[in-house]
Design a protein around this motif. Structure first.
Motif, PDB file in Angstrom:
ATOM      1  N   ASP A 212     -39.784 -32.340  45.490  1.00  0.00           N
ATOM      2  CA  ASP A 212     -40.886 -32.189  44.553  1.00  0.00           C
ATOM      3  C   ASP A 212     -41.663 -33.509  44.563  1.00  0.00           C
ATOM      4  O   ASP A 212     -41.107 -34.545  44.902  1.00  0.00           O
ATOM      5  CB  ASP A 212     -40.240 -31.944  43.180  1.00  0.00           C
ATOM      6  N   LYS A 214     -43.509 -35.488  41.778  1.00  0.00           N
ATOM      7  CA  LYS A 214     -43.833 -35.464  40.350  1.00  0.00           C
ATOM      8  C   LYS A 214     -45.042 -36.310  39.958  1.00  0.00           C
ATOM      9  O   LYS A 214     -45.837 -35.874  39.133  1.00  0.00           O
ATOM     10  CB  LYS A 214     -42.614 -35.899  39.533  1.00  0.00           C
ATOM     11  N   TYR A 269     -30.182 -26.094  38.586  1.00  0.00           N
ATOM     12  CA  TYR A 269     -31.085 -26.948  39.367  1.00  0.00           C
ATOM     13  C   TYR A 269     -30.545 -28.367  39.304  1.00  0.00           C
ATOM     14  O   TYR A 269     -30.416 -28.935  38.216  1.00  0.00           O
ATOM     15  CB  TYR A 269     -32.471 -26.843  38.738  1.00  0.00           C
ATOM     16  N   GLU A 283     -31.126 -35.300  36.851  1.00  0.00           N
ATOM     17  CA  GLU A 283     -31.221 -34.315  35.767  1.00  0.00           C
ATOM     18  C   GLU A 283     -30.691 -32.973  36.256  1.00  0.00           C
ATOM     19  O   GLU A 283     -30.691 -32.683  37.447  1.00  0.00           O
ATOM     20  CB  GLU A 283     -32.668 -34.126  35.305  1.00  0.00           C
ATOM     21  N   ASN A 285     -31.431 -28.861  35.501  1.00  0.00           N
ATOM     22  CA  ASN A 285     -32.259 -27.877  34.817  1.00  0.00           C
ATOM     23  C   ASN A 285     -31.524 -26.550  34.845  1.00  0.00           C
ATOM     24  O   ASN A 285     -30.672 -26.324  35.712  1.00  0.00           O
ATOM     25  CB  ASN A 285     -33.635 -27.741  35.491  1.00  0.00           C
ATOM     26  N   ARG A 287     -32.751 -23.506  35.308  1.00  0.00           N
ATOM     27  CA  ARG A 287     -33.701 -22.464  35.759  1.00  0.00           C
ATOM     28  C   ARG A 287     -34.263 -22.877  37.110  1.00  0.00           C
ATOM     29  O   ARG A 287     -33.985 -23.955  37.599  1.00  0.00           O
ATOM     30  CB  ARG A 287     -34.824 -22.380  34.740  1.00  0.00           C
ATOM     31  N   GLY A 289     -36.813 -24.353  39.733  1.00  0.00           N
ATOM     32  CA  GLY A 289     -37.762 -25.468  39.651  1.00  0.00           C
ATOM     33  C   GLY A 289     -39.177 -25.002  39.951  1.00  0.00           C
ATOM     34  O   GLY A 289     -39.395 -24.109  40.757  1.00  0.00           O
ATOM     35  N   ASP A 290     -40.123 -25.608  39.290  1.00  0.00           N
ATOM     36  CA  ASP A 290     -41.537 -25.349  39.506  1.00  0.00           C
ATOM     37  C   ASP A 290     -42.155 -26.703  39.838  1.00  0.00           C
ATOM     38  O   ASP A 290     -42.069 -27.613  39.002  1.00  0.00           O
ATOM     39  CB  ASP A 290     -42.128 -24.764  38.211  1.00  0.00           C
ATOM     40  N   PRO A 291     -42.686 -26.966  41.004  1.00  0.00           N
ATOM     41  CA  PRO A 291     -43.115 -26.030  42.052  1.00  0.00           C
ATOM     42  C   PRO A 291     -42.124 -25.817  43.207  1.00  0.00           C
ATOM     43  O   PRO A 291     -42.498 -25.192  44.190  1.00  0.00           O
ATOM     44  CB  PRO A 291     -44.381 -26.700  42.593  1.00  0.00           C
TER      45      PRO A 291
HETATM   46  N1  GLY Z   1     -40.066 -29.575  39.487  1.00  0.00           N
HETATM   47  C1  GLY Z   1     -39.284 -30.048  38.437  1.00  0.00           C
HETATM   48  C2  GLY Z   1     -38.876 -29.049  37.470  1.00  0.00           C
HETATM   49  O1  GLY Z   1     -38.985 -27.851  37.668  1.00  0.00           O
HETATM   50  O2  GLY Z   1     -38.373 -29.445  36.430  1.00  0.00           O
END
Ligand code: GLY
Ligand code: AMP
Length: 429
Positions: A212, A214, A269, A283, A285, A287, A289-291
């Motif tokens: 990613d 950021k 994630y 970290e 997550n 769910r 990841g976006d994008p």
């Molecule tokens: N791309 C980072 C996120 O989905 O948290």
């Protein structure tokens, strides 16, 4: 079959695109969706936070599977509500989603489970945080413990900056309740990597690793955003490295979550820093990841629907392997001028028709909507995801950039360097 996808971003458009490609006859609903999901899914005017109303909808429309995109409803317990009502849902329970909802909890869990991560301390009091930071050397990272849309982690080059960041969170309440607890941790340096795992709580199946971008500016400069682009695959993430992530990070974390009566079923994630070939967790997550997922799903040949249904049913993923096409995908995010600060909305978007039929291009909408006349206009900070496909990351990036140039709206901003690390590696190969 009837499927409900909760959310309105590029991630949700990517999920809908993949599910529709797998099951063209499925009736898909998007709550609330965006200007692009309308072509594939019926929009439902409900927000992801309206959990009871979403459950009523799923119940009355006899939805077979609900897939939850964003973290906020997961942390608020959407999965628990759906399950109590006998509705099939893909996404972790509230207790398991806390791994993203509370960085303090995630760090404590990692410490107990021996998962490699930066050394840290947690504070509720500004005076104590300040004392600790002043005893410490910079750089140091100050993080709001709760959800902050990807903007709650501040990498501080100096001690004074770190004290200001902690004051902003603990005293000035810049992130509201999310910043009422802060995590202060050592700064790691290396290359970042995102590895997402589909998991039934015991078995974990990696998706193809991605990276990613950021920060808002080219060369990874300026403030962090929700993500300005992503690409896959990443050549440093070979089988050995993914094996280390599975053995040292994912398995101990799933075991610790299970022991704490928070079994995690869904997508875990892992946001990692690779320090001299070893993975450290930055970290977790709870769910997709976006994008990242906008670059991952176009390469996935296996059925996402089948796996999501298995996890939602509580079935095992033992023995599952995934098939991937041997190509590369690069997602460039087109943003509104001013993002991640304030930005205008309602700007007309012009997408040249010739982009429509291109098999190496996928346009996934995020902050777009149709105005009352049906014209496409901007409605968010991140507006469109332009996914290029190619034989290499270099080719895919070129494809993505060309289309990003061709799409027009007032104040369009995008990074032209998505995938630059991999492109350098491909050049020197
Ligand atoms: N791309 C980072 C996120 O989905 O948290
Ligand atoms: P997070 O919100 O924890 O994902 O952090 C956002 C971004 O801040 C990450 O993608 C990293 O670029 C950076 N970051 C967070 N924690 C650290 C750390 N311990 N060392 C270096 N950079 C970090």
């Amino acid at each position: 079959m009837r499927i409900l996808v909760v959310g309105s971003g590029g991630r949700e458009h990517a999920l809908i695109w993949k599910l529709k490609a797998e099951q063209p006859e499925a009736q898909i609903y998007a709550a609330p969706g965006n200007g692009g999901t309308k072509a594939l899914a019926e929009s439902v005017p409900l927000k992801p936070e309206e959990i009871d109303a979403l459950a009523d909808f799923a119940d009355s429309r006899e939805i077979d599977l609900t897939v939850v995109g964003p973290e906020a409803p997961l942390v608020a317990g959407i999965t628990d509500v759906f399950q109590q009502r006998g509705l099939m849902v893909f996404g972790p329970s509230q207790g398991a989603a806390e791994i993203e909802g509370s960085k303090a909890l995630a760090k404590a869990l990692m410490e107990k489970a021996g998962v490699p991560t930066a050394a840290h301390r947690t504070f509720d009091s500004f005076e104590e945080a300040e004392r600790h930071i002043r005893e410490h050397r910079a750089p140091v990272v100050v993080k709001a413990s709760g959800l902050a849309a990807g903007k709650g982690s501040i990498v501080c080059g100096t001690v004074d900056e770190a004290v200001d960041a902690a004051r902003g969170m603990l005293v000035d309440k810049r992130f509201g309740e999310s910043g009422a607890t802060v995590v202060v941790e050592d700064c790691l340096s290396g290359e970042e990597l995102s590895v997402l795992f589909l998991t039934d709580g015991e078995n974990a199946i990696p998706l193809i690793p991605s990276q990613d971008h950021k920060p808002i500016g080219e060369g990874d400069t300026g403030p962090n955003t929700g993500g300005m682009g992503a690409y896959a695959p990443v050549s440093i993430a070979d089988e050995t490295l993914v094996g280390h992530v599975l053995d040292r990070v994912v398995m101990p974390t799933l075991a610790a979550l299970k022991k704490e009566k928070r079994p995690f079923r869904g997508v875990l994630y892992c946001g990692l820093m690779i320090v001299e070939s070893d993975p450290y967790v930055i970290e977790f997550n709870c769910r997709f990841g976006d994008p990242e997922i906008q670059a991952i799903l176009p390469l996935m040949e296996s059925s996402l629907l089948e796996l999501a249904e298995r996890v939602a049913r509580g079935d095992s993923l033992a023995g599952v392997t995934l098939r991937w096409c041997r190509r590369a995908a690069v997602c460039t995010v087109l943003a509104s001028e001013g993002y991640p600060g304030s930005y205008p909305k309602g700007k007309a978007i012009d997408i040249p028709e010739r982009l429509d039929g291109d098999p190496d291009l996928i346009l996934l909408h995020a902050g777009t909507r149709r105005d009352p006349e049906g014209k496409l206009v901007t409605s968010g900070g991140r507006v469109l995801n332009v996914v290029g496909l190619g034989a290499s990351v270099t080719d895919a990036a070129e494809k993505s950039r060309q289309a990003a140039d061709a799409i027009q709206f007032a104040g369009k901003y995008f990074r032209r360097d998505i995938g630059y690390r991999e492109i350098e590696r491909e050049r020197s190969r």
